[in-house]
Design a protein around this motif. Structure first.
Motif, PDB file in Angstrom:
ATOM      1  N   MET A 131      34.355  40.612  42.738  1.00 48.53           N
ATOM      2  CA  MET A 131      33.883  39.363  42.236  1.00 48.53           C
ATOM      3  C   MET A 131      33.762  38.019  43.088  1.00 48.53           C
ATOM      4  O   MET A 131      32.627  37.565  43.192  1.00 48.53           O
ATOM      5  N   LEU A 132      34.839  38.209  44.026  1.00 48.16           N
ATOM      6  CA  LEU A 132      34.911  37.212  45.259  1.00 48.16           C
ATOM      7  C   LEU A 132      33.740  37.315  46.293  1.00 48.16           C
ATOM      8  O   LEU A 132      33.035  36.672  46.642  1.00 48.16           O
ATOM      9  N   ALA A 133      33.412  38.890  46.370  1.00 43.68           N
ATOM     10  CA  ALA A 133      32.114  39.205  47.354  1.00 43.68           C
ATOM     11  C   ALA A 133      30.737  38.812  46.606  1.00 43.68           C
ATOM     12  O   ALA A 133      29.923  39.538  47.172  1.00 43.68           O
ATOM     13  N   ARG A 134      30.824  38.633  45.290  1.00 49.64           N
ATOM     14  CA  ARG A 134      29.472  38.303  44.527  1.00 49.64           C
ATOM     15  C   ARG A 134      28.894  39.592  44.239  1.00 49.64           C
ATOM     16  O   ARG A 134      27.957  39.720  43.807  1.00 49.64           O
ATOM     17  N   LYS A 135      29.631  40.843  44.286  1.00 48.45           N
ATOM     18  CA  LYS A 135      29.030  42.082  43.691  1.00 48.45           C
ATOM     19  C   LYS A 135      29.662  42.167  42.410  1.00 48.45           C
ATOM     20  O   LYS A 135      30.616  43.145  41.878  1.00 48.45           O
ATOM     21  N   PHE A 136      29.090  41.583  41.613  1.00 48.69           N
ATOM     22  CA  PHE A 136      29.214  41.601  39.936  1.00 48.69           C
ATOM     23  C   PHE A 136      29.023  43.156  39.376  1.00 48.69           C
ATOM     24  O   PHE A 136      29.841  43.475  38.573  1.00 48.69           O
ATOM     25  N   MET A 137      28.095  43.817  39.476  1.00 46.99           N
ATOM     26  CA  MET A 137      27.818  45.031  38.952  1.00 46.99           C
ATOM     27  C   MET A 137      28.932  45.816  39.264  1.00 46.99           C
ATOM     28  O   MET A 137      29.220  46.801  38.667  1.00 46.99           O
ATOM     29  N   MET A 138      28.940  45.893  40.679  1.00 46.17           N
ATOM     30  CA  MET A 138      30.242  46.891  41.171  1.00 46.17           C
ATOM     31  C   MET A 138      31.632  46.723  40.556  1.00 46.17           C
ATOM     32  O   MET A 138      32.230  47.323  40.288  1.00 46.17           O
ATOM     33  N   ALA A 139      31.840  45.161  40.503  1.00 46.59           N
ATOM     34  CA  ALA A 139      32.986  44.847  39.693  1.00 46.59           C
ATOM     35  C   ALA A 139      33.028  45.405  38.409  1.00 46.59           C
ATOM     36  O   ALA A 139      34.357  46.075  38.072  1.00 46.59           O
ATOM     37  N   PHE A 140      32.108  45.298  37.741  1.00 53.78           N
ATOM     38  CA  PHE A 140      32.167  45.834  36.300  1.00 53.78           C
ATOM     39  C   PHE A 140      32.320  47.300  36.178  1.00 53.78           C
ATOM     40  O   PHE A 140      33.035  47.940  35.560  1.00 53.78           O
ATOM     41  N   LEU A 141      31.563  47.830  37.077  1.00 52.49           N
ATOM     42  CA  LEU A 141      31.829  49.365  37.085  1.00 52.49           C
ATOM     43  C   LEU A 141      33.267  49.919  37.502  1.00 52.49           C
ATOM     44  O   LEU A 141      33.916  50.901  36.800  1.00 52.49           O
ATOM     45  N   ILE A 142      33.870  49.371  38.688  1.00 47.81           N
ATOM     46  CA  ILE A 142      35.326  49.643  38.810  1.00 47.81           C
ATOM     47  C   ILE A 142      35.968  49.218  37.822  1.00 47.81           C
ATOM     48  O   ILE A 142      36.935  49.917  37.295  1.00 47.81           O
ATOM     49  N   PHE A 143      35.865  47.965  36.908  1.00 46.45           N
ATOM     50  CA  PHE A 143      36.559  47.625  35.773  1.00 46.45           C
ATOM     51  C   PHE A 143      36.513  48.658  34.600  1.00 46.45           C
ATOM     52  O   PHE A 143      37.675  49.135  34.202  1.00 46.45           O
ATOM     53  N   SER A 144      35.325  48.922  34.227  1.00 45.55           N
ATOM     54  CA  SER A 144      35.214  49.810  33.054  1.00 45.55           C
ATOM     55  C   SER A 144      35.530  51.263  33.395  1.00 45.55           C
ATOM     56  O   SER A 144      36.331  51.900  32.566  1.00 45.55           O
ATOM     57  N   SER A 145      35.439  51.578  34.616  1.00 45.47           N
ATOM     58  CA  SER A 145      35.516  53.074  34.871  1.00 45.47           C
ATOM     59  C   SER A 145      37.092  53.483  35.065  1.00 45.47           C
ATOM     60  O   SER A 145      37.499  54.482  34.566  1.00 45.47           O
ATOM     61  N   SER A 146      37.809  52.306  35.482  1.00 47.48           N
ATOM     62  CA  SER A 146      39.303  52.680  35.601  1.00 47.48           C
ATOM     63  C   SER A 146      39.969  52.563  34.173  1.00 47.48           C
ATOM     64  O   SER A 146      40.826  53.084  33.833  1.00 47.48           O
ATOM     65  N   ASN A 147      39.430  51.649  33.368  1.00 47.82           N
ATOM     66  CA  ASN A 147      39.951  51.586  31.964  1.00 47.82           C
ATOM     67  C   ASN A 147      39.755  52.705  31.132  1.00 47.82           C
ATOM     68  O   ASN A 147      40.271  53.344  30.480  1.00 47.82           O
ATOM     69  N   LEU A 148      38.481  53.128  31.583  1.00 42.96           N
ATOM     70  CA  LEU A 148      37.775  54.498  30.646  1.00 42.96           C
ATOM     71  C   LEU A 148      38.829  55.806  31.128  1.00 42.96           C
ATOM     72  O   LEU A 148      39.269  56.571  30.316  1.00 42.96           O
ATOM     73  N   GLY A 149      38.999  55.985  32.562  1.00 41.09           N
ATOM     74  CA  GLY A 149      39.980  56.835  32.892  1.00 41.09           C
ATOM     75  C   GLY A 149      41.466  56.833  32.499  1.00 41.09           C
ATOM     76  O   GLY A 149      41.862  57.828  32.023  1.00 41.09           O
ATOM     77  N   LEU A 150      41.893  55.640  32.286  1.00 42.94           N
ATOM     78  CA  LEU A 150      43.306  55.472  32.140  1.00 42.94           C
ATOM     79  C   LEU A 150      43.318  55.973  30.483  1.00 42.94           C
ATOM     80  O   LEU A 150      44.207  56.457  29.943  1.00 42.94           O
ATOM     81  N   THR A 151      42.227  55.387  29.586  1.00 42.26           N
ATOM     82  CA  THR A 151      42.080  55.654  28.087  1.00 42.26           C
ATOM     83  C   THR A 151      42.086  57.259  28.025  1.00 42.26           C
ATOM     84  O   THR A 151      42.717  57.752  27.156  1.00 42.26           O
ATOM     85  N   LEU A 152      41.123  57.805  28.697  1.00 41.23           N
ATOM     86  CA  LEU A 152      40.929  58.983  28.538  1.00 41.23           C
ATOM     87  C   LEU A 152      42.075  60.055  28.765  1.00 41.23           C
ATOM     88  O   LEU A 152      42.366  61.055  28.015  1.00 41.23           O
TER      89      LEU A 152
END
Length: 800
Positions: free
Chosen positions: A110-131
């Protein structure tokens, strides 16, 4: 019919009006959904069995053995406290570092203004842990799903559900709760900690293990359900103490909510166990304060010391608190109702297979990630305060001022709550001196999101608790109320958040004393005691008008046959003879081996009356009760004789009391595993030395309510029902005339029952006291149940 065989029963009061229904079939289920798996439910053996082995064993104990038994109890409590304390610290350490690493990487993007990449990292890590949490729960230990508190509470009531305390359940509970909490699902780790503490206590209390060479003779004293029950009580209290660093709150929670039997000695041992937990946590926290625990050290519920300054309030501050408590009671009842509805829907989905359970968990994870990442964009950026208590904006680690998408010198108040662990978010809400930190709209959005996400996140196939989600939701509610009141109250918004958490906890969980102490130990401020007491009393009273507490609802949904220690009015109208169902299976004192094997293979009963009949006694007489487990031990040892004669002393000497002690989890013998020859099947077995000669019995005319009190307060598994009269005969003609029964309605079964009255009418078990069973037999009594004051909203129910 005038020459009919004389029958038993002499007067007008001996036969109940519903006598002809005694052999009615049982149409209610004795199965439960535990971890979305249908499993058989049995009861625990808390009764002290007295036979020719156990009685001499207890009487022959020397002083040294009594001292060993007492010392071993305290040693096991010490071990439980140490292990649970270490486990609580490890879970907090893992969650803070695992979730913290995820938030650090996302914040850098987010600090690097890479918002889409931030969302992908955030959601994929959450999904992996939940799975991962869902996979290990579904395939390794389905019993680890949920918080585990309903299962532990039912166990302490006498319900024995398979595998809820197994080693694999414990491991999956630990790993699964770490992954589930770290995945940003709105679930907590307090409930799983209670289950973990109970698992550790149950495993330590198995009385040793031959498989792993743990056969120390001191451990043999704990091969019974009574001592294991006490250890599990200590373990559940230790779990709460480890989750909240609240040793006294843990003791009171076990006393108020968990345990069905309590005594002074157990209070001492439970308090000792939680004290050990507190000491271990305090030592480890001091270690972390030196910076040796990674991202851990500023987060975790065990670190709370908020609002510890002197709090002053006046009489005009009480009305807003009363309003807050009333609203918390309403919200708590709505929370329970919605959770009950959602879990019923989840049960339908879970029954369709493992794939759908995992798909449901993954879908919820993706939905949660979208909300947590998307909702902060609705909040406007706020300028950093001129004298912040910490760096503003917060970059990297947890804090009150998350930068998110804001320019330098500004922070996003909603991201400060969403982009933190639940523990850090609660600490932000409880913080003092932050009355101007949050916007009204942000707090309302956060409250709504937490309220609904905690409801939809609980029922997935993963370890998940309700304590922390309710705390954080109540904190948001209380802080929002404080913001609305503004300058009309002297109480700061952080204090309103604490009171809001207490109100929602009281409205949902309906405990008072334990929650009051837990909140006080969390906040480290005794000056809040009067306000918290008022809030809990009002919120609980208001919520009780609408529905039950959340744990009772969960036990009902899971099908756990929990018995309350009070009798419904219809139980006073029935006798125990009215609910006893057949057929009754019993054995003679000298029984043929083939008969024993046949009964064990064709029934699932766990207790059988032993009857002596002529020529071994003048008339049929009840000798005692023998358990299935003891019969299997006898069959396995092949202690048979060719004639029905008393067993020899040499044969008895081959056995000891340990042979008939309760085995550990998953080590029960099965009749299918026994191999007996044709010659052995024709032999006889003497059951007298192995029979419990002092079982609890009640007369068939005793009211069902009175029998329930005995059953619950003593902690029974089997309660024998004996006839009121025996040895006096009554003709069939007199029976028909006396009880106004037409001849055409007298069946062959009734004639057989009346010809020779058995010394045992039947056996009452936990299932026979369940309302579903009693009202299935006597549906006209349904209107006689207790009707608590409940307000119903049919239109709202339809919408839900």
């Amino acid at each position: 019919m005038t020459s009919a065989t004389p029958l038993l029963e002499p007067d007008d009061h001996d036969l109940p009006p519903l006598f002809l229904r005694r052999s009615a079939s049982n149409t209610t289920s004795q199965l439960a959904i535990v971890g979305s798996n249908l499993c058989p439910i049995e009861s625990l053996d808390y009764e002290i069995i007295e036979n020719d082995f156990v009685r001499p064993d207890w009487r022959s104990r020397e002083l040294i053995e009594i001292c060993q038994y007492t010392l071993m109890k305290w040693i096991l409590c010490l071990l439980i406290g140490h292990i649970v304390g270490l486990l609580g610290f490890f879970i907090n350490l893992a969650v803070e570092n695992l979730a913290g690493l995820k938030f650090v990487v996302t914040s850098n993007m987010m600090l690097a203004r890479k918002f889409m990449m931030a969302f992908l990292i955030f959601s994929s890590s959450n999904l992996g842990l939940t799975l991962f949490a869902s996979l290990i729960t579904a395939f390794v230990a389905p019993e680890a799903a949920g918080s585990g508190i309903p299962e532990v509470k039912a166990y302490l009531n006498g319900v024995d559900a398979p595998a809820i305390f197994s080693l694999r359940t414990l491991i999956v509970k630990i790993v699964g709760s770490i992954c589930a909490v770290s995945s940003s699902l709105n679930v907590g780790k307090a409930g799983p900690m209670v289950h973990c503490g109970a698992c550790i206590a149950a495993l330590l209390g198995q009385g040793g293990s031959k498989k792993f060479g743990l056969t120390w003779k001191w451990l043999r004293f704990f091969k019974n359900d009574r001592d294991r029950r006490d250890l599990v009580t200590c373990g559940s209290a230790a779990g709460i103490a480890a989750a909240f660093r609240a040793p006294v709150g843990g003791v009171l929670f076990s006393l108020e909510e968990m345990a069905s039997w309590w005594r002074g000695a157990l209070l001492w041992r439970t308090f000792f166990t939680t004290a050990v937990v507190a000491i271990v946590l305090r030592a480890l926290i001091d270690l972390c304060l030196s910076g040796q625990c990674g991202l851990f050290g500023k987060g975790g519920l065990i670190m709370y010391d908020v609002t510890s300054v002197d709090t002053t309030y006046h009489i005009w501050d009480v009305p807003p608190v009363l309003l807050l408590a009333f609203g918390g009671g309403i919200l708590g009842s709505i929370y329970n109702s919605l959770l009950n509805t959602v879990l019923k829907i989840y049960n339908v989905i879970n029954k369709k297979g493992v794939a759908l359970r995992i798909l449901l968990a993954c879908s919820l994870s993706i939905f949660t990630s979208c909300l947590l990442f998307g909702l902060p964009w609705l909040a406007s950026c706020r300028p950093c305060p001129s004298d912040p208590s910490e760096p503003c904006p917060t970059i990297g680690r947890s804090g009150n001022y998350k930068k998110f998408q804001c320019p330098p010198g500004y922070y996003n108040d909603l991201a400060s709550l969403f982009f933190n662990t639940n523990d850090d978010a609660i600490k932000n809400l409880f913080s003092k001196g932050t009355d101007s930190e949050f916007q009204h709209s942000s707090m309302l959005i956060f409250f709504a999101a937490c309220f609904f996400l905690s409801i939809f996140s609980y029922g997935i196939v993963a370890p998940a608790g309700l304590f922390v989600p309710v705390i954080i939701t109540g904190a948001a509610y209380g802080r929002f109320v404080g913001m609305l009141l503004g300058s009309k109250s002297n109480l700061n918004h952080g204090l309103f958040a604490v009171l809001g958490s207490a109100s929602l906890l009281g409205g949902s969980m309906r405990t008072t004393v334990s929650l009051c102490v837990i909140v006080l130990e969390l906040t480290n401020n005794l000056l809040l005691l009067p306000l918290i007491m008022i809030v809990l009393l009002i919120s609980k009273s208001v919520a009780d008008v609408f529905n039950e507490n959340v744990y009772d609802l969960l036990m009902t949904l899971k099908g756990l046959p929990y018995l309350e220690d009070y009798a419904e009015p219809y139980m006073r109208q029935l006798t125990v003879g009215d609910v006893v169902t057949g057929p009754l299976q019993s054995f003679h004192g000298f029984e043929k081996v083939s008969n024993v094997v046949h009964v064990l293979r064709t029934t699932r009963h766990n207790g059988f009356p032993v009857i002596d009949e002529p020529p071994f006694s003048e008339s049929p007489v009840l000798y005692g009760l023998i358990l299935r487990a003891h019969l299997l031990t006898l069959l396995k040892s092949k202690a048979f004789s060719r004639t029905p004669s008393p067993v020899s002393r040499d044969t008895i000497a081959l056995f000891s009391a340990d042979d008939f002690a309760k085995k550990g989890f998953g080590h029960d013998d099965r009749i299918e595993d026994l191999a007996l020859s044709v010659e052995e099947m024709e032999m006889y077995i003497d059951l007298h030395p192995f029979t419990n000669t002092s079982p609890y019995t009640v007369v068939e005319t005793m009211s069902l309510g009175k029998a329930l009190m005995l059953f619950c307060q003593v902690g029974l598994r089997h309660l024998l029902v004996i006839p009121r009269f025996s040895g006096v005969r009554l003709s069939l003609e007199n029976f028909i005339d006396r009880y106004s029964v037409s001849l055409t309605k007298v069946t062959e079964i009734d004639i057989v029952c009346l010809k020779q009255r058995h010394p045992v009418v039947g056996i009452l078990t936990r299932h026979d006291f369940r309302p579903e069973h009693v009202l299935d037999l006597h549906p006209l009594l349904a209107n006689s149940r207790w009707k608590r004051l409940r307000l119903r909203f049919p239109q709202l129910r339809k919408l839900v």
